[in-house]
Design an enzyme around this catalytic site. Structure first.
Site, short mmCIF file in Angstrom:
data_model
loop_
_atom_site.label_atom_id
_atom_site.label_comp_id
_atom_site.label_asym_id
_atom_site.label_seq_id
_atom_site.Cartn_x
_atom_site.Cartn_y
_atom_site.Cartn_z
N THR A 1 0.84 -1.19 0.00
CA THR A 1 0.00 0.00 0.00
C THR A 1 0.88 1.25 0.00
OG1 THR A 1 -1.79 -1.10 1.17
CG2 THR A 1 -1.63 1.27 1.45
N ARG B 1 -13.09 -8.40 -1.90
CA ARG B 1 -12.50 -8.12 -0.60
C ARG B 1 -12.06 -6.68 -0.50
NH1 ARG B 1 -7.09 -6.26 1.05
NH2 ARG B 1 -6.76 -6.99 3.18
N VAL B 2 -12.35 -6.05 0.62
CA VAL B 2 -11.90 -4.69 0.90
C VAL B 2 -11.16 -4.72 2.23
CG1 VAL B 2 -12.58 -2.31 1.35
CG2 VAL B 2 -13.82 -3.66 -0.36
N GLY B 3 -9.95 -4.20 2.27
CA GLY B 3 -9.15 -4.21 3.48
C GLY B 3 -9.26 -2.93 4.28
N ASP B 4 -8.17 -2.58 4.93
CA ASP B 4 -8.17 -1.44 5.84
C ASP B 4 -8.14 -0.09 5.15
OD1 ASP B 4 -5.34 -2.34 5.22
OD2 ASP B 4 -4.95 -0.38 6.12
N THR C 1 -0.03 0.81 6.57
CA THR C 1 0.20 -0.19 5.53
C THR C 1 0.53 -1.52 6.21
OG1 THR C 1 1.75 -0.90 3.80
CG2 THR C 1 2.59 0.67 5.39
N GLY C 2 0.08 -2.61 5.62
CA GLY C 2 0.40 -3.90 6.21
C GLY C 2 -0.74 -4.89 6.10
N GLY D 1 -4.00 -5.99 6.29
CA GLY D 1 -5.18 -5.14 6.33
C GLY D 1 -6.24 -5.51 7.34
#
Length: 321
Positions: free
Chosen positions: A198, A225-228, A247-248, A250
């Site tokens: 990210t 899929r949706v992350g952080d 970043t990382g 999620g």
């Protein structure tokens, strides 16, 4: 203007100098803008245009063979905008800014976010595939049975990729088994690269602050899929005290509301660097996963911390200020 950018926390890149050059160009270009909002969107736009990062044209592929982008942006007055799950959109951060500036909403998703972008002149239907991504996808044999078969297929593949030709040990993440938990920041036990690339930026001009984050997701995530990243407080956060981009891993960033956590430490009196370090320490203790953050506080003090193998950053100051 003070601006700090990151290129993602994860495994060490194979060509760090080339990536750093793009990060430095992004920082210098953004720092020349007149407001923090313009600074972070401009800087991230440079990174979204580079195939060396997992954002825009460097994005990951989901289980159905589609590339989808996400982004979020916030300012110190708590104005916020985010957009997610957008196929064919390179300038995800511009869509997030559009949501913030032109709509009464905080988050717009999928085809509706793409339509909104198109209506306001942001380019859509962009080919986000690059050669290395196409080659890796063509090596696979994805199932055709829908979400259940795709989910089973990705269980041992999700989050494992080789962005920018990285060939070193990867880092653990939320998908790692319990046996991997004691290797945080030292590479996964199976040696598989992990994708945490990210990109993000934070800026302050002495009065205003802004934070923004953009991503192409995780390699072979389940379609949709949706992350952080587009979740306020998780992938990004801004308040009168600080601006933060994360970043990382999620899912774990979202579970711990990492960006808001770091900003809270600044509100309680820590400078940006100490707040970032404490936030990552707490994150590792809570999740056993890897992440990174950058932060800037209202006094212009910069901070960054990570517990992965690497996280490249670059900073710039507007010389005319």
């Amino acid at each position: 203007m003070q601006l700090l950018v990151h290129g993602g926390a994860g495994a060490a890149p194979k060509a760090p100098d080339a990536r750093r050059a793009v990060l430095e160009r992004a920082a210098e270009t953004g720092a020349d803008r007149s407001t923090p909002t313009e600074a972070v969107t401009t800087a991230i736009g440079v990174l979204e245009s580079s195939p060396r990062f997992n954002a825009g044209v460097g994005s990951a592929v989901q289980s159905d063979g589609e590339i989808r982008t996400d982004a979020g942006i916030m300012t110190d007055d708590r104005s916020v905008g985010a957009a997610c799950s957008m196929p064919g959109v390179e300038r995800a951060v511009e869509v997030a800014r559009l949501v913030m500036a032109e709509t009464p909403h905080g988050l717009v998703s999928g085809e509706h976010a793409v339509s909104l972008a198109d209506a306001y002149g942001i380019e859509t239907d962009v080919d986000l595939w690059v050669e290395r991504t196409r080659e890796r996808w063509d090596e696979l044999e994805p199932p055709s049975g829908g979400p259940r078969s795709e989910l089973e297929w990705i269980r041992e593949r999700y989050g494992r990729t080789d962005p920018d030709g990285r060939d070193g040990k990867g880092t653990t993440d939320a998908t790692a088994g319990d046996s991997d938990r004691d290797t945080v920041g030292r590479g996964s036990t199976d040696g598989a690269p992990r994708d945490h690339d990210t990109v993000g930026a934070v800026a302050v001009d002495g009065e205003r602050l802004a934070a923004a984050t953009s991503t192409g997701g995780r390699w072979l995530a389940l379609a949709g899929r949706v992350g952080d990243v587009p979740q306020v407080g998780s992938g990004f956060y801004c308040c009168p005290s600080a601006a933060v981009s994360a970043t990382g891993a999620g899912e774990d960033i979202a579970r711990t509301i990492l960006s808001r956590r770091v900003a809270g430490h600044v509100e309680r009196g820590l400078d940006a660097d100490a707040a970032a370090a404490l936030g990552i320490e707490e994150f590792a203790e809570l999740t056993g996963s890897t992440a990174g953050v950058i932060a800037i506080d209202a006094r212009g003090r910069l901070g960054s911390a990570y517990n992965s193998d690497g996280m490249q950053t670059a900073r710039a100051t507007d010389r005319s200020a």
